[in-house]
Design a protein around this motif. Structure first.
Motif, PDB file in Angstrom:
ATOM      1  N   LYS A  58       2.022   7.600   3.297  1.00  0.00           N
ATOM      2  CA  LYS A  58       0.981   6.868   3.870  1.00  0.00           C
ATOM      3  C   LYS A  58       1.359   6.452   5.042  1.00  0.00           C
ATOM      4  O   LYS A  58       0.578   6.127   5.993  1.00  0.00           O
ATOM      5  CB  LYS A  58       0.155   6.081   2.925  1.00  0.00           C
ATOM      6  CG  LYS A  58      -0.759   6.982   1.748  1.00  0.00           C
ATOM      7  CD  LYS A  58      -1.849   7.503   1.954  1.00  0.00           C
ATOM      8  CE  LYS A  58      -2.532   8.250   1.182  1.00  0.00           C
ATOM      9  NZ  LYS A  58      -3.880   8.762   1.259  1.00  0.00           N
ATOM     10  N   TYR A  59       2.366   5.490   4.950  1.00  0.00           N
ATOM     11  CA  TYR A  59       3.094   4.385   5.761  1.00  0.00           C
ATOM     12  C   TYR A  59       4.164   4.839   6.414  1.00  0.00           C
ATOM     13  O   TYR A  59       5.005   5.560   5.765  1.00  0.00           O
ATOM     14  CB  TYR A  59       2.725   2.992   5.269  1.00  0.00           C
ATOM     15  CG  TYR A  59       1.579   2.651   4.634  1.00  0.00           C
ATOM     16  CD1 TYR A  59       0.351   2.387   5.150  1.00  0.00           C
ATOM     17  CD2 TYR A  59       1.300   2.907   3.243  1.00  0.00           C
ATOM     18  CE1 TYR A  59      -0.977   2.363   4.683  1.00  0.00           C
ATOM     19  CE2 TYR A  59       0.075   2.736   2.509  1.00  0.00           C
ATOM     20  CZ  TYR A  59      -0.826   2.318   3.490  1.00  0.00           C
ATOM     21  OH  TYR A  59      -2.066   2.145   2.797  1.00  0.00           O
ATOM     22  N   LYS A 198      -2.244   1.883 -13.852  1.00  0.00           N
ATOM     23  CA  LYS A 198      -3.059   0.683 -12.957  1.00  0.00           C
ATOM     24  C   LYS A 198      -2.191  -0.210 -12.539  1.00  0.00           C
ATOM     25  O   LYS A 198      -1.126  -0.714 -13.142  1.00  0.00           O
ATOM     26  CB  LYS A 198      -4.209   0.304 -13.845  1.00  0.00           C
ATOM     27  CG  LYS A 198      -4.830  -0.598 -13.067  1.00  0.00           C
ATOM     28  CD  LYS A 198      -6.289  -0.975 -13.758  1.00  0.00           C
ATOM     29  CE  LYS A 198      -7.276   0.457 -13.734  1.00  0.00           C
ATOM     30  NZ  LYS A 198      -8.494  -0.471 -14.211  1.00  0.00           N
ATOM     31  N   LYS A 199      -2.128  -0.944 -11.274  1.00  0.00           N
ATOM     32  CA  LYS A 199      -1.283  -1.850 -10.739  1.00  0.00           C
ATOM     33  C   LYS A 199      -2.097  -3.161 -10.682  1.00  0.00           C
ATOM     34  O   LYS A 199      -3.080  -3.292 -10.201  1.00  0.00           O
ATOM     35  CB  LYS A 199      -1.054  -1.462  -9.381  1.00  0.00           C
ATOM     36  CG  LYS A 199       0.271  -1.912  -8.703  1.00  0.00           C
ATOM     37  CD  LYS A 199       1.410  -1.426  -9.142  1.00  0.00           C
ATOM     38  CE  LYS A 199       2.679  -1.698  -8.418  1.00  0.00           C
ATOM     39  NZ  LYS A 199       3.028  -2.877  -8.858  1.00  0.00           N
ATOM     40  N   THR A 213      -4.460  -5.287  -2.095  1.00  0.00           N
ATOM     41  CA  THR A 213      -5.422  -4.305  -2.742  1.00  0.00           C
ATOM     42  C   THR A 213      -5.580  -3.132  -2.148  1.00  0.00           C
ATOM     43  O   THR A 213      -5.369  -1.904  -2.461  1.00  0.00           O
ATOM     44  CB  THR A 213      -6.822  -4.696  -2.973  1.00  0.00           C
ATOM     45  OG1 THR A 213      -6.584  -5.993  -3.835  1.00  0.00           O
ATOM     46  CG2 THR A 213      -7.638  -3.768  -3.811  1.00  0.00           C
ATOM     47  N   ASN A 214      -5.875  -3.050  -0.681  1.00  0.00           N
ATOM     48  CA  ASN A 214      -5.997  -2.015   0.116  1.00  0.00           C
ATOM     49  C   ASN A 214      -5.043  -0.950   0.055  1.00  0.00           C
ATOM     50  O   ASN A 214      -4.808   0.213   0.348  1.00  0.00           O
ATOM     51  CB  ASN A 214      -6.513  -2.231   1.545  1.00  0.00           C
ATOM     52  CG  ASN A 214      -7.782  -2.727   1.511  1.00  0.00           C
ATOM     53  OD1 ASN A 214      -8.850  -2.454   0.623  1.00  0.00           O
ATOM     54  ND2 ASN A 214      -8.186  -3.665   2.454  1.00  0.00           N
ATOM     55  N   ILE A 215      -3.611  -1.632   0.391  1.00  0.00           N
ATOM     56  CA  ILE A 215      -2.415  -0.754   0.332  1.00  0.00           C
ATOM     57  C   ILE A 215      -2.272  -0.140  -0.899  1.00  0.00           C
ATOM     58  O   ILE A 215      -1.790   0.792  -0.942  1.00  0.00           O
ATOM     59  CB  ILE A 215      -1.226  -1.721   0.704  1.00  0.00           C
ATOM     60  CG1 ILE A 215      -1.480  -2.305   2.285  1.00  0.00           C
ATOM     61  CG2 ILE A 215       0.154  -1.176   0.588  1.00  0.00           C
ATOM     62  CD1 ILE A 215      -0.508  -3.231   2.773  1.00  0.00           C
ATOM     63  N   TYR A 216      -2.146  -1.018  -2.102  1.00  0.00           N
ATOM     64  CA  TYR A 216      -1.574  -0.080  -3.251  1.00  0.00           C
ATOM     65  C   TYR A 216      -2.893   0.885  -3.900  1.00  0.00           C
ATOM     66  O   TYR A 216      -2.479   1.772  -4.356  1.00  0.00           O
ATOM     67  CB  TYR A 216      -1.560  -1.438  -4.508  1.00  0.00           C
ATOM     68  CG  TYR A 216      -0.147  -1.968  -4.347  1.00  0.00           C
ATOM     69  CD1 TYR A 216       0.876  -1.382  -4.760  1.00  0.00           C
ATOM     70  CD2 TYR A 216       0.109  -3.182  -3.882  1.00  0.00           C
ATOM     71  CE1 TYR A 216       2.172  -1.820  -4.768  1.00  0.00           C
ATOM     72  CE2 TYR A 216       1.410  -3.825  -3.884  1.00  0.00           C
ATOM     73  CZ  TYR A 216       2.214  -3.296  -4.298  1.00  0.00           C
ATOM     74  OH  TYR A 216       3.607  -3.722  -4.479  1.00  0.00           O
ATOM     75  N   GLU A 217      -3.967   0.474  -3.473  1.00  0.00           N
ATOM     76  CA  GLU A 217      -5.043   1.368  -3.916  1.00  0.00           C
ATOM     77  C   GLU A 217      -5.106   2.820  -2.971  1.00  0.00           C
ATOM     78  O   GLU A 217      -5.230   3.734  -3.440  1.00  0.00           O
ATOM     79  CB  GLU A 217      -6.506   0.775  -3.564  1.00  0.00           C
ATOM     80  CG  GLU A 217      -7.005  -0.061  -4.647  1.00  0.00           C
ATOM     81  CD  GLU A 217      -8.478  -0.329  -4.442  1.00  0.00           C
ATOM     82  OE1 GLU A 217      -9.359  -0.722  -5.196  1.00  0.00           O
ATOM     83  OE2 GLU A 217      -8.975  -0.574  -3.128  1.00  0.00           O
ATOM     84  N   GLY A 223      -5.532   3.141  -9.614  1.00  0.00           N
ATOM     85  CA  GLY A 223      -6.292   2.076  -9.203  1.00  0.00           C
ATOM     86  C   GLY A 223      -5.666   0.666  -9.333  1.00  0.00           C
ATOM     87  O   GLY A 223      -4.533   0.636  -9.773  1.00  0.00           O
ATOM     88  N   VAL A 224      -6.321  -0.511  -9.111  1.00  0.00           N
ATOM     89  CA  VAL A 224      -5.579  -1.597  -9.120  1.00  0.00           C
ATOM     90  C   VAL A 224      -6.492  -2.802 -10.002  1.00  0.00           C
ATOM     91  O   VAL A 224      -7.920  -2.640 -10.020  1.00  0.00           O
ATOM     92  CB  VAL A 224      -5.273  -2.226  -7.818  1.00  0.00           C
ATOM     93  CG1 VAL A 224      -4.528  -1.303  -7.119  1.00  0.00           C
ATOM     94  CG2 VAL A 224      -6.533  -2.576  -7.393  1.00  0.00           C
ATOM     95  N   HIS A 225      -5.882  -3.727 -10.437  1.00  0.00           N
ATOM     96  CA  HIS A 225      -6.311  -4.636 -11.205  1.00  0.00           C
ATOM     97  C   HIS A 225      -6.301  -6.137 -10.492  1.00  0.00           C
ATOM     98  O   HIS A 225      -5.117  -6.157 -10.280  1.00  0.00           O
ATOM     99  CB  HIS A 225      -6.106  -4.819 -12.614  1.00  0.00           C
ATOM    100  CG  HIS A 225      -6.742  -6.208 -13.251  1.00  0.00           C
ATOM    101  ND1 HIS A 225      -8.035  -6.205 -13.961  1.00  0.00           N
ATOM    102  CD2 HIS A 225      -6.110  -7.518 -13.182  1.00  0.00           C
ATOM    103  CE1 HIS A 225      -7.974  -7.335 -14.368  1.00  0.00           C
ATOM    104  NE2 HIS A 225      -7.096  -8.125 -13.906  1.00  0.00           N
TER     105      HIS A 225
END
Length: 456
Positions: A58-59, A198-199, A213-217, A223-225
């Motif tokens: 993605k990056y 989940k991260k 959050t946005n980067i890992y999602e 998803g993330v917690h």
């Protein structure tokens, strides 16, 4: 007809589009999305490499490691840990480097270096401190630094942030931000991979938390917690591994009791497991870089606050003591055959866990050392480990495969549950008349029918 005009956006849509682009460029997340800024992953081991490659889908990513030999392999799309294939490198926007200067253009940093313990079972933060200092040398206003290395609660803010501030001369939450997102990589596991776990994410302020959050999602399908704060995220990681350590320790202690009572531990666990809320854990060796290491980080931290961790320390003592228990069990079962003066033992498996090539922190090594002290002639076989690395680390010769041509053994120890070992048909023919099989994990009973079988 003006065909170009048919595809023109209305004026209000053009304005909206320009505003969206402008918003993206004004935020670090937007700059990363547009690849106007890059991120750097520092440390390319079990944790850092899969993280870097997934982020590079993605990056724009700089994959950094101080080990130049590792970087040369990665440039050829070879994972030194043998966890990823050449296909995993294809189509990824990543540049591998061991030169610190290549970190200077990045604005989002993720540090994923080892956090081991020293010979006194104390946390060794030197790799983490060195990596943090290196990032601090390249830190700029508006940057964000995320830590994935396992640490004690409070380490990020009390150890790492002061290093960042002192070297960069910038201030946290004014000039830069930090976060903590504990790694959850399980080496050798092809099902629970990076994107499917989940991260946990945390940040030093709300803006940082949203960014992280946005980067890992964007790369983690599960998803993330969002943790309440950085300390909560740090503590959660330690607890994950402590819980397993405690449960395995319980099974190890129970197995010793049941063996003394001549009760089959596996049969007991199967019977108990018929209840819906019984948690299945099994006795065995606890090595590797997580379960056998992380509890010491919390134990050491608790001592600084005069908190006793009797349970955690006893569990560590129990699990560390399994090596001696296994060796003593082997000795007791060969001792009646007193006419022999040199016992020949085959150890099948030397890595720290099944289906990995990593030999570091392997408890099997301790078994081999103790058997040799008792004058056993030990032969070691492992299809996953690298013979040159075993010789370099432990000065120990390693065979890829042992056959009947290598003679018969008094004891065969199934030390690691590699998939390749499950292709073996039988082991009776490789054992001497009074020879026996010691199966640490308890999954190879079918390999002997006329010989003694022992397990935990």
């Amino acid at each position: 007809m003006d065909t170009n005009g048919a595809f023109r956006l209305p004026t209000n849509e053009i304005k909206r589009e320009k505003l969206q682009v402008a918003y993206k460029r004004d935020s670090l997340f937007g700059q990363l999305q547009l690849k106007e800024a890059s991120m750097a992953i520092v440390g390319l081991g079990y944790v850092g490499l899969p993280l870097a490659l997934h982020m590079a889908s993605k990056y724009r990513v700089v994959g950094f490691d101080i080990n130049s030999n590792k970087i040369f392999k990665l440039l050829d799309h070879i994972d030194p840990s043998n966890e990823l294939s050449e296909v995993d490198f294809i189509g990824k926007d990543i540049r591998f480097s061991f030169k610190e200067n290549d970190l200077s253009q990045s604005k989002f940093y993720i540090i994923a270096v080892p956090t081991p313990i020293d010979k006194y079972k104390k946390p060794n933060l030197e790799p983490l401190k060195a990596a943090t200092a290196m990032v601090a040398d390249n830190l700029k206003k508006g940057d964000c630094v995320v830590f994935e290395s396992t640490v004690f609660p409070g380490c990020t803010e009390e150890v790492c942030v002061p290093i960042l501030e002192r070297i960069s001369r910038l201030k946290l939450n004014k000039d830069f931000s930090v976060g903590y997102s504990p790694e959850r990589i399980n080496p050798g596991d092809k099902n629970h991979t990076f994107t499917k776990i989940k991260k946990i994410v945390s940040g030093s302020n709300d803006i940082a938390l949203d960014l992280i959050t946005n980067i890992y999602e964007s790369v983690v399908e599960a998803g993330v917690h969002r943790a309440e704060n950085i300390k909560v995220a740090e503590a959660a990681k330690v607890v994950e591994n402590i819980q397993r350590d405690v449960n395995i320790g319980l099974m190890n202690e129970l197995s010793q009791v049941f063996n003394a009572l001549n009760i089959n531990t596996d049969a007991v666990l199967k019977a108990a497991g018929s209840k819906w809320n019984f948690h299945n854990y099994f006795p065995g060796l606890v090595g590797g870089h997580c379960i056998g290491v992380d509890p010491y980080y919390l134990i050491d931290r608790a001592k600084k606050f005069n908190i006793k961790t009797q349970l955690l320390e006893q569990v560590r003592k129990t699990n560390e003591g399994m090596v001696e228990y296994i060796v003593n069990t082997i000795i007791k079962n060969v001792w009646p055959n007193h006419l022999k003066t040199k016992w020949k033992v085959l150890i099948k498996g030397i890595t720290f866990k099944e289906n990995v090539s990593d030999i570091r922190n392997s408890k099997v090594i301790d078994i081999i050392k103790q058997l040799r002290k008792h004058d056993f002639d030990v032969v070691v076989e492992d299809p996953c480990a690298n013979a040159l690395e075993v010789m370099r680390y432990y000065n120990l010769p390693l065979l890829n495969e042992v056959t009947k041509d290598d003679g018969k053994f008094d004891v065969i120890v199934m030390a690691v549950d590699h998939n390749q070992f499950h292709e073996i048909k039988e082991l009776d023919s490789m054992l001497t008349q009074r020879g026996f099989l010691f199966d640490i994990r308890g999954t190879f009973k079918h390999l002997v029918s006329n010989k003694k079988y022992l397990t935990l």
